[in-house]
Every structure is written in structure tokens, then in C-alpha cells.
Scaffold this active site. Structure first.
Site, PDB file in Angstrom:
ATOM      1  N   ASP A 115      16.712 -47.669  16.293  1.00  0.00           N
ATOM      2  CA  ASP A 115      16.953 -48.745  15.337  1.00  0.00           C
ATOM      3  C   ASP A 115      15.841 -48.668  14.297  1.00  0.00           C
ATOM      4  OD1 ASP A 115      17.195 -51.027  13.862  1.00  0.00           O
ATOM      5  OD2 ASP A 115      17.121 -52.421  15.558  1.00  0.00           O
ATOM      6  N   TYR A 160      22.236 -55.074  -1.535  1.00  0.00           N
ATOM      7  CA  TYR A 160      22.411 -53.613  -1.474  1.00  0.00           C
ATOM      8  C   TYR A 160      21.858 -52.947  -2.742  1.00  0.00           C
ATOM      9  CZ  TYR A 160      24.774 -49.094  -0.975  1.00  0.00           C
ATOM     10  OH  TYR A 160      25.053 -47.748  -0.886  1.00  0.00           O
ATOM     11  N   LYS A 170      18.714 -50.302  -3.019  1.00  0.00           N
ATOM     12  CA  LYS A 170      18.827 -48.935  -3.528  1.00  0.00           C
ATOM     13  C   LYS A 170      17.884 -48.716  -4.717  1.00  0.00           C
ATOM     14  CE  LYS A 170      21.671 -47.503  -0.441  1.00  0.00           C
ATOM     15  NZ  LYS A 170      21.318 -46.451   0.517  1.00  0.00           N
TER      16      LYS A 170
HETATM   17  N1  LIG Z   1      29.921 -44.379   1.270  1.00  0.00           N
HETATM   18  C1  LIG Z   1      29.609 -44.338  -0.022  1.00  0.00           C
HETATM   19  O1  LIG Z   1      30.490 -44.273  -0.908  1.00  0.00           O
HETATM   20  C2  LIG Z   1      28.161 -44.369  -0.428  1.00  0.00           C
HETATM   21  C3  LIG Z   1      27.845 -44.265  -1.788  1.00  0.00           C
HETATM   22  C4  LIG Z   1      26.506 -44.266  -2.168  1.00  0.00           C
HETATM   23  C5  LIG Z   1      25.503 -44.323  -1.213  1.00  0.00           C
HETATM   24  N2  LIG Z   1      25.835 -44.426   0.098  1.00  0.00           N
HETATM   25  C6  LIG Z   1      24.740 -44.456   1.078  1.00  0.00           C
HETATM   26  O2  LIG Z   1      24.853 -43.347   1.942  1.00  0.00           O
HETATM   27  C7  LIG Z   1      24.336 -43.686   3.230  1.00  0.00           C
HETATM   28  C8  LIG Z   1      25.382 -43.388   4.288  1.00  0.00           C
HETATM   29  O3  LIG Z   1      26.564 -44.078   3.979  1.00  0.00           O
HETATM   30  P1  LIG Z   1      27.915 -43.874   4.828  1.00  0.00           P
HETATM   31  O4  LIG Z   1      29.028 -44.292   3.961  1.00  0.00           O
HETATM   32  O5  LIG Z   1      27.919 -42.526   5.458  1.00  0.00           O
HETATM   33  O6  LIG Z   1      27.711 -45.011   5.931  1.00  0.00           O
HETATM   34  P2  LIG Z   1      28.166 -45.088   7.458  1.00  0.00           P
HETATM   35  O7  LIG Z   1      29.259 -44.122   7.750  1.00  0.00           O
HETATM   36  O8  LIG Z   1      28.386 -46.525   7.748  1.00  0.00           O
HETATM   37  O9  LIG Z   1      26.849 -44.595   8.251  1.00  0.00           O
HETATM   38  C9  LIG Z   1      25.703 -45.409   8.320  1.00  0.00           C
HETATM   39  C10 LIG Z   1      24.664 -44.740   9.180  1.00  0.00           C
HETATM   40  O10 LIG Z   1      23.509 -45.596   9.264  1.00  0.00           O
HETATM   41  C11 LIG Z   1      23.186 -45.797  10.649  1.00  0.00           C
HETATM   42  N3  LIG Z   1      22.591 -47.118  10.826  1.00  0.00           N
HETATM   43  C12 LIG Z   1      23.135 -48.336  10.625  1.00  0.00           C
HETATM   44  N4  LIG Z   1      22.271 -49.315  10.966  1.00  0.00           N
HETATM   45  C13 LIG Z   1      21.132 -48.694  11.407  1.00  0.00           C
HETATM   46  C14 LIG Z   1      19.893 -49.146  11.931  1.00  0.00           C
HETATM   47  N5  LIG Z   1      19.584 -50.449  12.074  1.00  0.00           N
HETATM   48  N6  LIG Z   1      18.980 -48.205  12.279  1.00  0.00           N
HETATM   49  C15 LIG Z   1      19.245 -46.904  12.154  1.00  0.00           C
HETATM   50  N7  LIG Z   1      20.386 -46.405  11.674  1.00  0.00           N
HETATM   51  C16 LIG Z   1      21.334 -47.300  11.305  1.00  0.00           C
HETATM   52  C17 LIG Z   1      24.511 -45.664  11.394  1.00  0.00           C
HETATM   53  O11 LIG Z   1      24.268 -45.361  12.766  1.00  0.00           O
HETATM   54  P3  LIG Z   1      25.402 -45.564  13.933  1.00  0.00           P
HETATM   55  O12 LIG Z   1      26.717 -45.158  13.335  1.00  0.00           O
HETATM   56  O13 LIG Z   1      24.983 -44.639  15.007  1.00  0.00           O
HETATM   57  O14 LIG Z   1      25.373 -46.992  14.339  1.00  0.00           O
HETATM   58  C18 LIG Z   1      25.145 -44.501  10.614  1.00  0.00           C
HETATM   59  O15 LIG Z   1      24.643 -43.272  11.062  1.00  0.00           O
HETATM   60  C19 LIG Z   1      23.936 -45.162   3.156  1.00  0.00           C
HETATM   61  O16 LIG Z   1      22.554 -45.249   2.873  1.00  0.00           O
HETATM   62  C20 LIG Z   1      24.751 -45.679   1.986  1.00  0.00           C
HETATM   63  O17 LIG Z   1      24.150 -46.787   1.378  1.00  0.00           O
HETATM   64  C21 LIG Z   1      27.128 -44.453   0.517  1.00  0.00           C
END
Ligand SMILES: NC(=O)c1ccc[n+]([C@@H]2O[C@H](COP(=O)([O-])OP(=O)(O)OC[C@H]3O[C@@H](n4cnc5c(N)ncnc54)[C@H](OP(=O)(O)O)[C@@H]3O)[C@@H](O)[C@H]2O)c1
Length: 234
Positions: free
Chosen positions: A47, A138, A142
Site C-alpha cells: 500500500d 486528481y 497530477k
Molecule cells: N486510464 C487512463 O486513461 C489514464 C490517463 C492518464 C493517466 N493515467 C494514470 O495512469 C496510472 C494507471 O492508470 P490505470 O488506468 O492503469 O489504472 P488502474 O488500472 O486502476 O490501475 C491502478 C494501479 O494502482 C494500484 N493502486 C491503487 N491504489 C493503490 C495503493 N493505495 N497503493 C499502491 N498501489 C495502488 C492498483 O493496484 P491493485 O490493482 O493491485 O489494487 C493498480 O495497479 C494512474 O496513475 C492514472 O492516474 C491513466
């Protein structure tokens, strides 16, 4: 990009984007340590809202692969919440997961990289520079990541440690088009390259920043969004 002989820690590697980043590093030949929070599998679980867990994660990564050349801070959460109903606990949940984690993991990793140099990349977002309703915490988190990376680039440059951000636009995931059909359609229409991103689009940017090809790049925010940010809004 050939990263054979190097080692990388990817946080949030159980998520859509993190998995793509880890895959691209592995394909480039790096030894990859994958972190997850709750997911089962071959992950180091932690975490990352807990400072000591961040330091333990870096120590475990070094133990597993014998060193650390690169880190990608990808773990993050992105809930929708209006400001009026947002509690301090809501705010902290986002800011601690997205920012505290990157700060503490970077601090621990920089101590390891001090003799050898290295590359640290935070996954920020185009919402770090563009506001979005329901995403004040958020967006603020960022923006903080972008400025943390820039400041860290100043302080860690003397050790040969480069710190950058990658700011993705909307990245596709299973079920997104069904859950948000109009948003996805608007996005496609706004993107000069005509599509949403893939986790690999983001992964390739991270591999580049960790590679020797990026050896004179630090304190930079690399936008990976199919050109959406280039489109005028008027
Ligand atoms: N999706 C988009 O379009 C987008 C666009 C721009 C930026 N981003 C950024 O890219 C990153 C990944 O996004 P995603 O869409 O791949 O999200 P996601 O599929 O929801 O994955 C989130 C990740 O963060 C981990 N996590 C959540 N809470 C946590 C905690 N308290 N401690 C440690 N790890 C934690 C999760 O672990 P578990 O699954 O094991 O719980 C998972 O590996 C994020 O920083 C997001 O803001 C995403």
C-alpha cells in the site's frame, strides 16, 4: 530500445497501463519488478500510501534483481467526485496514492541510484495541466507529480539521476467504450491521430525515457495523447 542488463521497478503493474509498461520493459530486455496493491500474482504487494511500505518496496526490488536502474511510478487512483461533496479523507485518498507514493518511492530509489545514476518516471496525466470537472483532487495530484519531477530533476541531477513525467491522454481499457460511449466518441474526434491510447503507447514512452537515448532529458513532461492537447478549444 535495448535495456538488456538493466532492472526496473514498475508500481501499479497490475493495472491496465502499468501492465503495459511492465510488458514493454520486459520486451526491451530489462529485469522487471512488478508492484501491485491488492492483485494476486507475481507482484510485490504494498500500500503505497504508507511511507515505510514505499521504502520496503524499493528494498525488495533491489533484493530481487540486484540493483535498480529505473523506476516508473504508475500506481494511482482516479475517482470522480464533485468539490462540494468532497471530504478531506477523499482528498487525501487521491493525493496520498498518487503523490505521496511517488515522492517516497523516488526518495528511496534515489538513495539506491546515487552511485550509478538512473531514471525515474512518474505517470502524470494531461489533467495535470488541463482542468476537469469532478477531478479537482486528481488534477491537483497530477500537477503535483509534474512539479515534483521537475524539482527532483534539479536535486538529483548531480547524481546522474533523471526524473521525468509521462502525461497520457485517455487510454483504452476493456469496457470503456460501453461505459462512456459519448466520451470515447468525442475523444476519438478530438484526437488528431484518431484513436485512444494503448498501455503500450505509454510503455514505449517510459522505455525511451529510461534508455540511453534519453540521457540528456530530465525535468521534462512528455505528453502522450494522440495530439489531443494540441487542439485549440475555441
Ligand atoms: N486510464 C487512463 O486513461 C489514464 C490517463 C492518464 C493517466 N493515467 C494514470 O495512469 C496510472 C494507471 O492508470 P490505470 O488506468 O492503469 O489504472 P488502474 O488500472 O486502476 O490501475 C491502478 C494501479 O494502482 C494500484 N493502486 C491503487 N491504489 C493503490 C495503493 N493505495 N497503493 C499502491 N498501489 C495502488 C492498483 O493496484 P491493485 O490493482 O493491485 O489494487 C493498480 O495497479 C494512474 O496513475 C492514472 O492516474 C491513466
Amino acid at each position: 530500445m535495448d535495456l538488456t542488463g538493466t532492472s526496473v521497478l514498475v508500481t501499479g503493474a497490475s493495472g491496465g497501463i502499468g501492465a503495459g509498461i511492465a510488458r514493454r520493459f520486459a520486451e526491451a530486455g530489462a529485469a522487471v519488478v512488478r508492484h501491485a496493491f491488492t492483485a494476486a500474482g507475481d507482484f510485490v504487494r504494498a500500500d503505497l500510501t504508507d511511507e515505510s511500505a514505499c521504502h520496503d518496496l524499493v528494498a525488495e526490488a533491489v533484493r530481487r534483481v540486484g540493483g535498480l536502474d529505473a523506476v516508473v511510478n504508475c500506481a494511482g487512483v482516479q475517482p470522480d467526485q464533485d468539490l462540494d461533496g468532497m471530504t478531506v479523507a477523499d482528498w487525501r485518498a487521491v493525493v496520498d496514492t498518487n503523490v505521496l507514493s511517488a515522492f517516497a518511492v523516488t526518495q528511496a530509489a534515489a538513495r539506491v541510484m546515487r552511485e550509478t545514476g538512473g531514471s525515474i518516471t512518474h505517470i502524470a496525466s494531461i489533467q495535470g495541466t488541463q482542468a476537469a470537472e469532478g477531478h479537482a483532487h486528481y488534477c491537483a495530484s497530477k500537477a503535483a507529480l509534474i512539479m515534483h519531477a521537475r524539482s527532483a530533476a534539479l536535486e538529483y541531477g548531480r547524481f546522474g539521476i533523471r526524473v521525468n513525467t509521462v502525461s497520457p491522454g485517455l487510454v483504452d481499457r476493456p469496457g470503456l467504450a460501453e461505459a462512456w460511449p459519448d466520451g470515447v466518441e468525442r475523444w476519438r474526434a478530438a484526437a488528431p491521430l484518431g484513436r485512444l491510447g494503448t498501455p503500450e503507447d505509454v510503455g514505449d514512452a517510459c522505455v525511451f525515457l529510461a534508455s540511453r537515448s534519453a540521457r540528456w532529458i530530465t525535468g521534462h513532461d512528455l505528453v502522450v495523447d494522440g495530439g489531443v492537447s494540441a487542439r485549440p478549444t475555441w
